[in-house]
Design a protein around this motif. Structure first.
Motif, PDB file in Angstrom:
ATOM      1  N   THR A 481      63.584  16.218  75.396  1.00  9.96           N
ATOM      2  CA  THR A 481      62.134  16.056  75.485  1.00  9.96           C
ATOM      3  C   THR A 481      61.722  14.675  75.016  1.00  9.96           C
ATOM      4  N   HIS A 482      62.350  14.207  73.955  1.00  6.21           N
ATOM      5  CA  HIS A 482      62.001  12.890  73.421  1.00  6.21           C
ATOM      6  C   HIS A 482      62.428  11.776  74.381  1.00  6.21           C
ATOM      7  N   LEU A 483      63.552  11.956  75.062  1.00  6.81           N
ATOM      8  CA  LEU A 483      63.971  10.955  76.044  1.00  6.81           C
ATOM      9  C   LEU A 483      62.927  10.793  77.136  1.00  6.81           C
ATOM     10  N   ARG A 484      62.276  11.899  77.461  1.00  5.31           N
ATOM     11  CA  ARG A 484      61.273  11.862  78.524  1.00  5.31           C
ATOM     12  C   ARG A 484      59.954  11.269  78.052  1.00  5.31           C
ATOM     13  N   GLU A 485      59.583  11.534  76.774  1.00  3.61           N
ATOM     14  CA  GLU A 485      58.231  11.211  76.326  1.00  3.61           C
ATOM     15  C   GLU A 485      58.114   9.918  75.528  1.00  3.61           C
ATOM     16  N   LEU A 486      59.206   9.452  74.925  1.00  2.00           N
ATOM     17  CA  LEU A 486      59.115   8.288  74.043  1.00  2.00           C
ATOM     18  C   LEU A 486      59.460   6.990  74.783  1.00  2.00           C
ATOM     19  N   PRO A 487      58.863   5.872  74.372  1.00  2.00           N
ATOM     20  CA  PRO A 487      59.125   4.575  75.030  1.00  2.00           C
ATOM     21  C   PRO A 487      60.415   3.943  74.504  1.00  2.00           C
ATOM     22  N   LEU A 488      61.560   4.554  74.800  1.00  2.00           N
ATOM     23  CA  LEU A 488      62.838   4.141  74.204  1.00  2.00           C
ATOM     24  C   LEU A 488      63.528   3.044  75.012  1.00  2.00           C
ATOM     25  N   ILE A 515      76.154   9.355  77.429  1.00  2.00           N
ATOM     26  CA  ILE A 515      76.178   7.997  77.978  1.00  2.00           C
ATOM     27  C   ILE A 515      75.662   7.996  79.417  1.00  2.00           C
ATOM     28  N   GLU A 516      76.156   8.953  80.217  1.00  2.00           N
ATOM     29  CA  GLU A 516      75.735   9.009  81.621  1.00  2.00           C
ATOM     30  C   GLU A 516      74.241   9.303  81.739  1.00  2.00           C
ATOM     31  N   LEU A 517      73.750  10.241  80.929  1.00  2.00           N
ATOM     32  CA  LEU A 517      72.332  10.587  80.973  1.00  2.00           C
ATOM     33  C   LEU A 517      71.470   9.396  80.592  1.00  2.00           C
ATOM     34  N   ALA A 518      71.852   8.717  79.519  1.00  2.00           N
ATOM     35  CA  ALA A 518      71.067   7.558  79.070  1.00  2.00           C
ATOM     36  C   ALA A 518      71.020   6.479  80.138  1.00  2.00           C
ATOM     37  N   HIS A 519      72.148   6.217  80.784  1.00  2.00           N
ATOM     38  CA  HIS A 519      72.179   5.162  81.801  1.00  2.00           C
ATOM     39  C   HIS A 519      71.329   5.537  83.009  1.00  2.00           C
ATOM     40  N   ARG A 520      71.310   6.825  83.353  1.00  2.00           N
ATOM     41  CA  ARG A 520      70.462   7.244  84.473  1.00  2.00           C
ATOM     42  C   ARG A 520      68.981   7.061  84.150  1.00  2.00           C
ATOM     43  N   LEU A 521      68.665   7.053  82.856  1.00  2.00           N
ATOM     44  CA  LEU A 521      67.278   6.838  82.413  1.00  2.00           C
ATOM     45  C   LEU A 521      67.019   5.379  82.044  1.00  2.00           C
ATOM     46  N   ASN A 522      67.969   4.515  82.412  1.00  2.00           N
ATOM     47  CA  ASN A 522      67.865   3.065  82.127  1.00  2.00           C
ATOM     48  C   ASN A 522      67.788   2.771  80.635  1.00  2.00           C
ATOM     49  N   GLN A 535      88.790   5.749  69.341  1.00  2.00           N
ATOM     50  CA  GLN A 535      87.351   5.917  69.554  1.00  2.00           C
ATOM     51  C   GLN A 535      86.788   4.732  70.342  1.00  2.00           C
ATOM     52  N   PHE A 536      87.215   3.538  69.976  1.00  2.00           N
ATOM     53  CA  PHE A 536      86.755   2.337  70.669  1.00  2.00           C
ATOM     54  C   PHE A 536      87.087   2.392  72.154  1.00  2.00           C
ATOM     55  N   HIS A 537      88.333   2.704  72.473  1.00  2.00           N
ATOM     56  CA  HIS A 537      88.758   2.680  73.869  1.00  2.00           C
ATOM     57  C   HIS A 537      88.069   3.764  74.692  1.00  2.00           C
ATOM     58  N   ILE A 538      87.862   4.948  74.114  1.00  2.00           N
ATOM     59  CA  ILE A 538      87.141   6.010  74.836  1.00  2.00           C
ATOM     60  C   ILE A 538      85.729   5.560  75.161  1.00  2.00           C
ATOM     61  N   LEU A 539      85.035   5.038  74.183  1.00  2.00           N
ATOM     62  CA  LEU A 539      83.642   4.621  74.367  1.00  2.00           C
ATOM     63  C   LEU A 539      83.530   3.478  75.376  1.00  2.00           C
ATOM     64  N   ARG A 540      84.429   2.533  75.261  1.00  2.00           N
ATOM     65  CA  ARG A 540      84.401   1.393  76.195  1.00  2.00           C
ATOM     66  C   ARG A 540      84.707   1.861  77.617  1.00  2.00           C
ATOM     67  N   HIS A 541      85.678   2.762  77.746  1.00  2.00           N
ATOM     68  CA  HIS A 541      86.079   3.233  79.070  1.00  2.00           C
ATOM     69  C   HIS A 541      84.935   3.958  79.783  1.00  2.00           C
ATOM     70  N   PHE A 542      84.146   4.701  79.037  1.00  2.00           N
ATOM     71  CA  PHE A 542      83.079   5.487  79.664  1.00  2.00           C
ATOM     72  C   PHE A 542      81.731   4.765  79.652  1.00  2.00           C
ATOM     73  N   GLY A 543      81.748   3.468  79.380  1.00  2.00           N
ATOM     74  CA  GLY A 543      80.571   2.648  79.619  1.00  2.00           C
ATOM     75  C   GLY A 543      79.583   2.531  78.488  1.00  2.00           C
ATOM     76  N   CYS A 544      79.978   2.895  77.250  1.00  2.00           N
ATOM     77  CA  CYS A 544      79.064   2.712  76.110  1.00  2.00           C
ATOM     78  C   CYS A 544      78.715   1.236  75.993  1.00  2.00           C
ATOM     79  N   ASP A 545      77.471   0.931  75.726  1.00  2.00           N
ATOM     80  CA  ASP A 545      77.007  -0.453  75.731  1.00  2.00           C
ATOM     81  C   ASP A 545      77.325  -1.200  74.443  1.00  2.00           C
ATOM     82  N   ALA A 546      77.254  -0.519  73.306  1.00  2.00           N
ATOM     83  CA  ALA A 546      77.459  -1.194  72.023  1.00  2.00           C
ATOM     84  C   ALA A 546      77.993  -0.198  71.006  1.00  2.00           C
TER      85      ALA A 546
END
Length: 582
Positions: A481-488, A515-522, A535-546
């Motif tokens: 709900t917050h992803l939809r309503e807040l200016p994130l 990660i996928e949901l966030a990217h679809r919401l820009n 942990q680093f390699h998993i996150l990097r592989h699946f497109g985590c930004d930072a």
């Protein structure tokens, strides 16, 4: 009757007649002999008492005794007049019809030529109206005008009186403190009129449940207190109070709206005569606080360890106030690694307390400090002022040109000063709003009334160019709900998900889904708590930004951030060049 007073022959009969009439017009008069037998009364005495002269002559004043005064009251009166002195005081009498009336009384001994008392003359004024008006004012001063039960003053008097009277050895006083967990939201959403209706209905429910023998008070706002009488071996007292809470929490209709109420109850018990009222109030308050801290919507009995915890909290608050004044709080910075650009473009500002005895403390250790409004406000202002100053210096020296993330708490949104304060600080240090990331957590949105206030302010801050991040994402109950309503702009995946990605497939899939949901919401994604290469390699592989975490850098003091950022970039370069194990 007045002739009894003037038995001696007087030459000026006109003066005597005038005096007689004047007295009878103004005063209620009675004359008794030395044994208290009434020998004469005037018409005003008969009028106010409802008794005829024949009813009264030959009787004592017991005929109008109301029972209001104690035996000692009349013993002291008799000792005074029998010693030849005048007695003055207010007396409550009862008329023939049963009504009480008050008279301001002066009793004068009539002393004969031989020095002995011959009679007593009582002069009285009717002060019933004045006494009733005074009593009404007392009642109003002790009564809550909204719901009609006792207020704090009246309740304190009743509690003190209840603890002075011990009926038997098994008697026990139960002091119950009760408040509504969501009352502020009811006022915010439905208005204060609806809030008043809720308080009236709650009062009716408490009265109906507890009966006429309970003493009920509204101490203020949505806080109620009750005095219940019980036996020391009373079975299932907690169960009875739970029943009360469940009854209060039944949905109620206010106008066309059905409102749900959530209630916390804390209670303490004491033995009359042996228990101090102030101590009992404090214990019940601590029990209520424990119920609220445990999430509310529950009943808690006082336990001695609560007093110890309260003392520790009080000491902690005192130390924190001194620490803020003495400069013991510092700001540390933890680099945030941009996986796409391969460097440190931002960092997070974190509060640390350099305690003189306990060393460097994180906010998790002194979290209770933020429950104090003044302390929380002072610490928030200190953090923002310090960050702006450090950021400005870094840029002037050319050592760090990135942005800084600041954690906000609910206190920062109380009032309308946050935006103004941030604008002043940016202007004073020559910074722009895009250089500041404002992080909020879902705890700010658990209360519907407050949620709307925070959401509105965040929209305004975003419009002014501030970057907004949602911290600890995934740990709450309504994050989507917050992803939809807040200016994130960002979400930050909580470290609890990152920690077990390698060993817990479900957790791993949840992180990938975030990660996928966030990217679809820009939205950009930052993962917290990265501590190993897997942990680093998993996150990097699946497109985590930072990412941020101890693997790259612990939080460091201001002067060490540039070096820490360089080392973090070096660690990133090494990891990118090595094959990852997922």
């Amino acid at each position: 009757m007045i002739d009894v007073l003037f038995r001696e022959k007087k030459t000026d009969e006109k003066s005597i007649s005038f005096l007689r009439n004047s007295i009878n017009e103004v005063l209620i008069v009675a004359i008794t002999n030395t044994d208290g037998i009434i020998e004469g009364v005037n018409k005003k005495f008969c009028d106010i008492s409802g008794y005829s002269e024949e009813d009264l002559i030959g009787k004592t004043h017991r005929v109008v005794n109301s029972g209001y005064h104690s035996k000692k009251f009349f013993q002291r009166m008799y000792r005074t007049i029998s010693s030849g002195h005048i007695w003055r005081g207010n007396i409550c009498n009862r008329s023939k019809s049963g009504n009480l009336y008050w008279v301001a009384t002066t009793i004068i001994p009539k002393i004969g030529a031989d020095g002995r008392i011959e009679a007593y003359v009582a002069y009285r004024f009717d002060i019933t109206a004045e006494i009733e008006a005074r009593n009404q004012m007392k009642r109003l001063a002790r009564q809550d005008p909204l719901v009609g039960v006792l207020n704090r003053i009246g309740f304190n008097l009743h509690l003190a009186n209840a603890l002075r009277q011990r009926i038997d050895d098994s008697a026990m006083i139960v002091l119950v403190m009760l408040d509504l967990d969501n009352f502020k939201e009811i006022n915010d959403i439905y208005g204060h009129g609806a809030g008043d209706d809720v308080l009236r209905e709650i009062t009716c429910r408490i009265t109906a449940q507890c009966g006429d023998h309970a003493v009920i008070s509204r101490l203020g706002g949505d806080e109620f207190a009750l005095i219940l009488h019980a036996k020391q071996d009373a079975p299932d007292l907690a169960g009875r109070l739970d029943d009360l809470r469940h009854n209060i929490e039944k949905p109620m209709n206010i106008g066309d709206v059905q409102i749900a109420i959530f209630t916390s109850i804390g209670y303490a018990t004491g033995v009359p005569v042996l228990t101090d009222a102030e101590k009992l109030m404090k214990e019940a308050d601590l029990a209520l606080l424990a119920a609220k801290k445990a999430g509310g919507h529950r009943t808690v009995m006082f336990a001695p360890e609560m007093g110890i915890a309260a003392l520790h909290r009080q000491l902690l608050m005192g130390e924190a106030r001194d620490a803020l004044r003495l400069g013991q709080f510092r700001i540390y910075y933890q680099p945030v690694i941009n996986l796409h650009k391969g460097g440190v473009e931002s960092c997070e500002a974190l509060l640390r307390w350099h305690h003189p005895k306990r060393g460097v403390l994180t906010p998790q250790v002194f979290s209770e400090v933020f429950q104090d409004f003044r302390l929380a406000t002072g610490l928030g202002r200190f953090l923002r002022e310090t960050v702006m100053r450090d950021l400005s210096r870094w840029r002037a020296e050319g050592v760090f040109a990135g942005s800084v993330a600041i954690n906000l708490i609910m206190t920062d949104f109380e009032g309308d000063g946050l935006l103004h304060e941030l604008a002043q600080l940016l202007d004073a240090h020559g910074l722009d709003s895009s250089s500041v990331i404002l992080e909020v957590t879902e705890t700010m949105f658990l209360s519907s009334g407050r949620a709307e206030r925070v959401r509105r302010d965040l929209i305004t801050l975003a419009e002014r160019g501030f970057v907004i991040a949602f911290d600890d994402f995934g740990t709450g109950h309504a994050s989507l709900t917050h992803l939809r309503e807040l200016p994130l702009n960002y979400i930050k995946i909580d470290r609890s998900f990152v920690a077990t990605m390698r060993t817990d497939e479900r957790n791993r899939q949840i992180v990938i889904g975030m990660i996928e949901l966030a990217h679809r919401l820009n939205l950009q994604v930052v993962a917290e708590g990265v501590e190993d290469e897997a942990q680093f390699h998993i996150l990097r592989h699946f497109g985590c930004d930072a990412i941020q975490g101890y693997m790259f850098s612990r939080p460091v003091p201001v002067d060490k951030l540039p070096q820490s950022a360089c080392r973090a970039a070096g660690t990133l370069a090494r990891l990118v060049s090595e094959p990852g194990d997922m």
